[in-house]
Design a protein around this motif. Structure first.
Motif, mmCIF file in Angstrom:
data_model
loop_
_atom_site.group_PDB
_atom_site.id
_atom_site.type_symbol
_atom_site.label_atom_id
_atom_site.label_comp_id
_atom_site.label_asym_id
_atom_site.label_seq_id
_atom_site.Cartn_x
_atom_site.Cartn_y
_atom_site.Cartn_z
ATOM 1 N N PRO A 39 18.246 -52.008 5.856
ATOM 2 C CA PRO A 39 18.281 -53.441 5.545
ATOM 3 C C PRO A 39 19.458 -54.111 6.241
ATOM 4 N N THR A 40 19.277 -55.332 6.629
ATOM 5 C CA THR A 40 20.355 -56.057 7.280
ATOM 6 C C THR A 40 20.680 -57.363 6.570
ATOM 7 N N LEU A 41 19.846 -57.802 5.633
ATOM 8 C CA LEU A 41 20.194 -59.015 4.901
ATOM 9 C C LEU A 41 21.383 -58.717 4.000
ATOM 10 N N PRO A 42 22.299 -59.654 3.899
ATOM 11 C CA PRO A 42 23.454 -59.402 3.041
ATOM 12 C C PRO A 42 23.061 -59.457 1.562
ATOM 13 N N MET A 43 23.823 -58.757 0.759
ATOM 14 C CA MET A 43 23.654 -58.848 -0.693
ATOM 15 C C MET A 43 24.199 -60.208 -1.105
ATOM 16 N N THR A 44 23.438 -60.947 -1.881
ATOM 17 C CA THR A 44 23.888 -62.248 -2.353
ATOM 18 C C THR A 44 23.774 -62.278 -3.877
ATOM 19 N N GLU A 45 24.586 -63.102 -4.481
ATOM 20 C CA GLU A 45 24.542 -63.267 -5.936
ATOM 21 C C GLU A 45 23.342 -64.119 -6.352
ATOM 22 N N THR A 46 22.858 -64.923 -5.411
ATOM 23 C CA THR A 46 21.742 -65.824 -5.696
ATOM 24 C C THR A 46 20.648 -65.589 -4.658
ATOM 25 N N VAL A 47 19.682 -66.466 -4.610
ATOM 26 C CA VAL A 47 18.573 -66.354 -3.670
ATOM 27 C C VAL A 47 19.066 -66.686 -2.258
ATOM 28 N N PRO A 48 18.781 -65.836 -1.277
ATOM 29 C CA PRO A 48 19.223 -66.148 0.080
ATOM 30 C C PRO A 48 18.392 -67.264 0.711
ATOM 31 N N VAL A 83 20.972 -70.947 -4.435
ATOM 32 C CA VAL A 83 20.732 -70.269 -3.161
ATOM 33 C C VAL A 83 22.050 -70.100 -2.421
ATOM 34 N N GLU A 84 22.069 -69.128 -1.531
ATOM 35 C CA GLU A 84 23.243 -68.888 -0.695
ATOM 36 C C GLU A 84 22.794 -68.887 0.760
ATOM 37 N N PRO A 85 23.296 -69.840 1.552
ATOM 38 C CA PRO A 85 22.906 -69.883 2.968
ATOM 39 C C PRO A 85 23.319 -68.621 3.718
ATOM 40 N N VAL A 86 22.391 -68.130 4.526
ATOM 41 C CA VAL A 86 22.626 -66.970 5.383
ATOM 42 C C VAL A 86 22.337 -67.430 6.802
ATOM 43 N N GLU A 87 23.392 -67.554 7.584
ATOM 44 C CA GLU A 87 23.270 -68.050 8.964
ATOM 45 C C GLU A 87 23.749 -66.945 9.898
ATOM 46 N N ASP A 88 22.802 -66.157 10.368
ATOM 47 C CA ASP A 88 23.125 -64.993 11.186
ATOM 48 C C ASP A 88 22.075 -64.904 12.294
ATOM 49 N N ARG A 89 22.498 -64.987 13.522
ATOM 50 C CA ARG A 89 21.560 -64.997 14.652
ATOM 51 C C ARG A 89 20.722 -63.721 14.762
ATOM 52 N N ARG A 90 21.106 -62.651 14.097
ATOM 53 C CA ARG A 90 20.280 -61.432 14.104
ATOM 54 C C ARG A 90 18.917 -61.683 13.451
ATOM 55 N N PHE A 91 18.802 -62.750 12.678
ATOM 56 C CA PHE A 91 17.546 -63.053 11.997
ATOM 57 C C PHE A 91 16.705 -64.082 12.747
ATOM 58 N N ALA A 92 17.158 -64.495 13.917
ATOM 59 C CA ALA A 92 16.437 -65.505 14.707
ATOM 60 C C ALA A 92 15.017 -65.038 14.989
ATOM 61 N N GLY A 93 14.060 -65.890 14.640
ATOM 62 C CA GLY A 93 12.660 -65.636 14.945
ATOM 63 C C GLY A 93 11.971 -64.604 14.082
ATOM 64 N N LEU A 94 12.644 -64.036 13.098
ATOM 65 C CA LEU A 94 11.989 -63.022 12.264
ATOM 66 C C LEU A 94 10.932 -63.653 11.368
#
Length: 186
Positions: A39-48, A83-94
């Motif tokens: 998995p590569t999504l970060p653990m978040t306390e809320t909905v990503p 929600v918690e924003p996740v801004e990571d270019r590794r997820f581009a286009g997924l």
């Protein structure tokens, strides 16, 4: 043609195989059950709130801010989308399925995903007039069924708050979607 005892024996074998599969599935970590990827999504306390389109920073900022803004609910109360924003270019286009495959296992319950709801700002979000976001739900009880629907930024709060508190179910929002498949404020 099978006789009655042959059918019963066949049903027993089917039930035994189902039980074996259920036992194996329950003991496997979530991320292995999905597709074996780390998995590569970060653990978040809320909905990503995951950004997958990086073509327009201004639109992303406006959409993110609209989702995070407090919304009046009557009686002087305001609610926010948790929600918690996740801004990571590794997820581009997924795609939704690719993102689900990257949800980490819950550390307290490894056979469950850490998140069962994702909010995705994809290319459609960035280009649609209402900037509707993709909502992705993983129903672990129903063999990890992945369900999708779209919601306007303001409606995200309503959907997220009600789903995470189990006040309403996914089907209720799917039924409430307009003819174009987008949930707007109810």
């Amino acid at each position: 043609m099978e006789d009655e005892s042959g059918r019963l024996a066949r049903l027993r074998r089917i039930l035994e195989r189902r039980e074996e599969r259920a036992e194996t599935t329950a003991s496997e970590p979530w991320r292995t059950r999905v597709d074996g990827e780390s998995p590569t999504l970060p653990m978040t306390e809320t909905v990503p709130l995951i950004r997958t389109d990086f073509g327009d920073d201004a639109t992303w900022a406006a959409v993110r801010d609209a989702v995070l803004a407090p919304h009046p609910q009557g009686g002087g109360e305001y609610f926010r989308a948790e929600v918690e924003p996740v801004e990571d270019r590794r997820f581009a286009g997924l795609t939704a399925a690719e993102l689900v495959a990257r949800v980490p296992a819950d550390p307290d319950c490894p056979e469950e995903p850490a998140a069962t709801l994702l909010v995705v700002a994809d290319a459609t979000t960035m280009t649609s007039a209402e900037h509707h976001l993709l909502l992705v739900s993983v129903d672990v009880a129903d063999h990890d069924t992945v369900r999708r629907l779209r919601a306007t930024p303001r409606a995200v709060q309503q959907v997220e708050n009600n789903l995470t508190t189990a006040n309403m179910g996914w089907e209720e929002f799917a039924e409430a979607a307009d003819d174009d498949g987008v949930v707007r404020l109810m």
